[in-house]
Design a protein around this motif. Structure first.
Motif, short mmCIF file in Angstrom:
data_model
loop_
_atom_site.label_atom_id
_atom_site.label_comp_id
_atom_site.label_asym_id
_atom_site.label_seq_id
_atom_site.Cartn_x
_atom_site.Cartn_y
_atom_site.Cartn_z
N THR A 133 -68.65 58.25 1.13
CA THR A 133 -67.72 59.39 1.16
C THR A 133 -67.41 59.86 -0.26
O THR A 133 -67.40 61.06 -0.54
CB THR A 133 -66.42 59.00 1.89
OG1 THR A 133 -66.76 58.53 3.20
CG2 THR A 133 -65.46 60.17 2.00
N ARG A 134 -67.17 58.90 -1.15
CA ARG A 134 -66.85 59.23 -2.56
C ARG A 134 -68.04 59.89 -3.25
O ARG A 134 -67.87 60.81 -4.04
CB ARG A 134 -66.43 57.98 -3.32
CG ARG A 134 -65.19 57.28 -2.78
CD ARG A 134 -63.95 58.14 -2.96
NE ARG A 134 -62.75 57.47 -2.54
CZ ARG A 134 -61.96 56.77 -3.37
NH1 ARG A 134 -62.27 56.66 -4.64
NH2 ARG A 134 -60.87 56.19 -2.92
N ILE A 135 -69.23 59.37 -2.97
CA ILE A 135 -70.43 59.96 -3.59
C ILE A 135 -70.60 61.40 -3.10
O ILE A 135 -70.84 62.31 -3.90
CB ILE A 135 -71.68 59.12 -3.23
CG1 ILE A 135 -71.64 57.77 -3.94
CG2 ILE A 135 -72.97 59.87 -3.60
CD1 ILE A 135 -72.68 56.78 -3.45
N ARG A 182 -81.34 55.18 -0.26
CA ARG A 182 -81.84 56.48 0.25
C ARG A 182 -80.69 57.29 0.83
O ARG A 182 -80.58 58.50 0.65
CB ARG A 182 -82.90 56.26 1.34
CG ARG A 182 -84.22 55.69 0.87
CD ARG A 182 -85.18 55.54 2.04
NE ARG A 182 -85.50 56.82 2.67
CZ ARG A 182 -85.10 57.18 3.89
NH1 ARG A 182 -84.37 56.37 4.63
NH2 ARG A 182 -85.43 58.36 4.36
N TRP A 183 -79.82 56.61 1.57
CA TRP A 183 -78.69 57.27 2.24
C TRP A 183 -77.72 57.85 1.20
O TRP A 183 -77.26 58.98 1.33
CB TRP A 183 -77.99 56.24 3.14
CG TRP A 183 -76.96 56.77 4.07
CD1 TRP A 183 -77.04 57.87 4.88
CD2 TRP A 183 -75.68 56.17 4.32
NE1 TRP A 183 -75.89 57.99 5.61
CE2 TRP A 183 -75.04 56.96 5.29
CE3 TRP A 183 -75.02 55.04 3.83
CZ2 TRP A 183 -73.76 56.67 5.78
CZ3 TRP A 183 -73.75 54.74 4.33
CH2 TRP A 183 -73.14 55.55 5.28
N GLN A 187 -82.65 60.70 -1.63
CA GLN A 187 -83.94 60.75 -2.34
C GLN A 187 -84.87 59.65 -1.81
O GLN A 187 -84.42 58.61 -1.32
CB GLN A 187 -83.73 60.54 -3.84
CG GLN A 187 -82.92 61.62 -4.51
CD GLN A 187 -83.68 62.93 -4.62
OE1 GLN A 187 -84.86 62.94 -4.94
NE2 GLN A 187 -83.00 64.03 -4.35
N GLU A 188 -86.17 59.90 -1.98
CA GLU A 188 -87.16 58.90 -1.58
C GLU A 188 -87.66 58.13 -2.80
O GLU A 188 -87.76 58.68 -3.90
CB GLU A 188 -88.36 59.56 -0.89
CG GLU A 188 -88.01 60.30 0.39
CD GLU A 188 -87.45 59.40 1.50
OE1 GLU A 188 -87.47 58.16 1.35
OE2 GLU A 188 -86.98 59.95 2.51
N VAL A 189 -88.01 56.88 -2.57
CA VAL A 189 -88.60 56.05 -3.64
C VAL A 189 -90.03 56.53 -3.89
O VAL A 189 -90.80 56.76 -2.95
CB VAL A 189 -88.61 54.57 -3.22
CG1 VAL A 189 -89.33 53.71 -4.26
CG2 VAL A 189 -87.19 54.07 -3.01
N ILE A 298 -79.45 56.54 12.21
CA ILE A 298 -80.50 55.87 11.44
C ILE A 298 -81.78 55.97 12.27
O ILE A 298 -81.90 55.36 13.33
CB ILE A 298 -80.16 54.39 11.19
CG1 ILE A 298 -78.77 54.27 10.58
CG2 ILE A 298 -81.20 53.75 10.27
CD1 ILE A 298 -78.19 52.88 10.64
N THR A 299 -82.70 56.76 11.80
CA THR A 299 -83.88 57.10 12.61
C THR A 299 -85.06 56.16 12.34
O THR A 299 -85.04 55.36 11.39
CB THR A 299 -84.34 58.53 12.27
OG1 THR A 299 -84.75 58.55 10.89
CG2 THR A 299 -83.22 59.54 12.48
#
Lengths: 325, 224
Positions: A133-135, A182-183, A187-189, A298-299
């Motif tokens: 939430t803070r991010i 990621r969440w 972004q993706e690694v 979460i897919t």
């Protein structure tokens, strides 16, 4: 009344998930399939439900959804069978032991139009959610780096048989934290550099691994995945993420919500966890998805992307170089 | 022969009582280039390795910041109690200065002396334009030890260290090394004691300087 079936109690999380189901109103455990008859019958007795020795019979019953807690290499067959039987699915992590299997599972579930959710309970930790939430509110500024650990005890059994588990501590304890990174970042690694070894337990699979990650937008991260905690350690292990932002740095240690309990004996100090029940909140989230038909939080894709990183860590160690994703 | 001279950075000085006691046997000078000019061939001098001149070694000894902490010496002793001291090391420094290369070089020198030869090392840094520089070093040693060494910048210095091996887990955080709470100006726990500097210092010679130069090049050059 929604009926949830349990597919295998091979993974210890099944006990926790089943206990959570028992506390929910308007939900019941509609049956248990387990190819270990002794275990399956005992669980069916404990949770006051029907034991099925045959998967086809189990999936033909009137259950609405299933929770799969089998050995990792069997996730694929169970997910595909459940999807084809039109059951919604919550699958224990890691999604699979290979990228190809994971992709096939996602495709079959899409074609069957069933919910396919991956069990990442860390997403439901209260302090982990508070930081999210803070991010999102911009309080940390831009994320520059992550520093994460997920270290625990050797779970033994099929977990240390690579054919059934797909690997050791690295696959077991990397996917959780990659999912959270990621969440948090969206972004993706893109790059994985890892050192993997086995020396804590004299076992045939890895029990130690460290990796440096880079994300598509330049965020860098370190992660420590191991089964390095011995039974005398005060806690089972840890789940820690530190987010280094341009405005501030915030660290969450999920296992810090504890009492310090001292007793006489070999293990004098124990940390008694008093935080929220992540498994319960995960199960509630899945039930809500099934009820409303909403997209799961979460897919299968989330499961796939975190698996890719764990498998790339093994490849990086094998080749002694960075792996681009 | 006059008393040995120990060059110390002001923020590494332990409290005044220790200094008074130590000054009976050593002279303490600030670790600056100017102060270094006061050293002559009759002195036995101890200085941070970054102050070592390239053209003379006689009577000079260098010490490394990490090695001169009591906590690190105790950690090293515990690790060396093991028959086969390999494990996972997680080490992070939060420092005030943006250029962390010298600090990293010194730390790596100390860790190499503990674990032996490196097998692989790689340095990953945030973009140079980042307002918060962050460096992650991944390293593996030939003895099997693996490590993450991380460096970042903040107003307060801090060192965090975790060691996990078959026999033991060691956890250290300088933030937790504060026996005094409540005052506004509690001194930093990251201080050096003279006795540790004297006992851990290395005789300066060409080989040492060459090794440090190699490590600098390794870090700046990237992969080994």
């Amino acid at each position: 009344m929604m009926k949830i079936g349990m597919m295998s109690f091979a993974h210890m999380h099944a006990y926790s998930y089943a206990n959570c189901l028992m506390t929910l109103p308007d939900v019941e455990i509609g049956g248990i399939f387990d190819d270990d008859p002794d275990r399956g019958k005992k669980m069916a007795a404990d949770f006051k439900t029907t034991y099925y020795s045959d998967q086809t019979d189990f999936l033909a019953s009137d259950i609405d959804a299933v929770i799969i807690c089998s050995e990792n290499n069997r996730h694929k067959d169970m997910v595909i069978a459940a999807a084809k039987a039109n059951k919604h699915i919550l699958c224990e992590k890691p999604i699979a032991t290979t990228v190809a299997d994971a992709k096939e599972m996602i495709r079959v579930c899409q074609e069957a139009d069933v919910i396919f959710q991956i069990a990442y309970p860390v997403r439901f930790s209260a302090p982990i959610r508070a930081l999210k939430t803070r991010i999102d509110a911009g309080e940390l500024g831009d994320i520059v780096a992550f520093r994460t650990t997920n270290r625990g005890q050797n779970p033994d059994g099929w977990f240390i048989d690579a054919a059934q588990s797909g690997g050791g501590a690295v696959i077991d304890h990397t996917v959780h934290m990659v999912d959270i990174m990621r969440w948090y970042s969206g972004q993706e690694v893109t790059e994985v550099d890892a050192v993997v070894d086995s020396y804590f337990h004299n076992i045939a699979v890895d029990d130690a691994g460290i990796m440096t990650l880079e994300f598509a937008n330049g965020i860098i991260a370190s992660h420590d995945a191991s089964w390095s905690r011995f039974p005398e350690y005060p806690a089972w292990g840890d789940v820690v993420i530190e987010v280094i932002g341009t405005k501030q740095t915030v660290k969450v240690n999920v296992s810090n919500e504890h009492l310090r309990h001292f007793t006489r004996g070999e293990k004098s100090l124990s940390h008694v966890f008093v935080g929220n029940n992540k498994d319960f909140d995960l199960i509630v989230d899945f039930i809500d998805c099934v009820t409303s038909g909403a997209r799961p939080s979460i897919t299968g894709f989330d499961g796939l992307k975190s698996l890719e990183v764990a498998l790339a860590a093994y490849e990086s160690n094998r080749l002694g170089k960075k792996i681009q994703l | 022969m006059s008393k040995p001279i120990v060059f110390m950075k002001s923020d590494r000085l332990v409290n005044a009582e220790h200094v008074t006691r130590d000054e009976t046997r050593v002279s303490i000078l600030p670790a600056t280039e100017d102060a270094l000019k006061k050293v002559n061939n009759n002195n036995d001098a101890y200085m941070p390795w970054t102050l070592l001149p390239t053209n003379r070694y006689e009577g000079l000894n260098v010490y490394f910041d990490l090695e001169a902490y009591a906590f690190f010496q105790r950690t090293k002793e515990l690790i060396q109690e093991e028959a086969d001291p390999k494990g996972v090391l997680r080490f992070r420094r939060t420092v005030k200065q943006h250029d962390q290369r010298d600090i990293f070089t010194g730390d790596l020198y100390v860790l190499l002396s503990l674990f032996g030869a490196l097998k692989r090392i790689d340095v990953k840094q945030t973009h140079s334009s980042s307002r918060v520089p962050y460096t992650i070093v991944i390293a593996s040693w030939k003895n099997g030890t693996m490590a993450h060494l991380e460096y970042t910048v903040a107003d307060d210095e801090r060192i965090e260290l975790e060691w996990s091996s078959t026999e033991r887990i060691i956890e250290f955080d300088s933030e937790h090394l504060r026996p005094v709470e409540g005052f506004d100006l509690v001194p930093s726990p990251l201080v050096h004691e003279i006795k540790t500097i004297l006992s851990t210092a290395h005789k300066a010679d060409a080989a040492l300087l060459t090794r440090l130069t190699e490590l600098n090049e390794l870090i700046h050059g990237g992969d080994q």
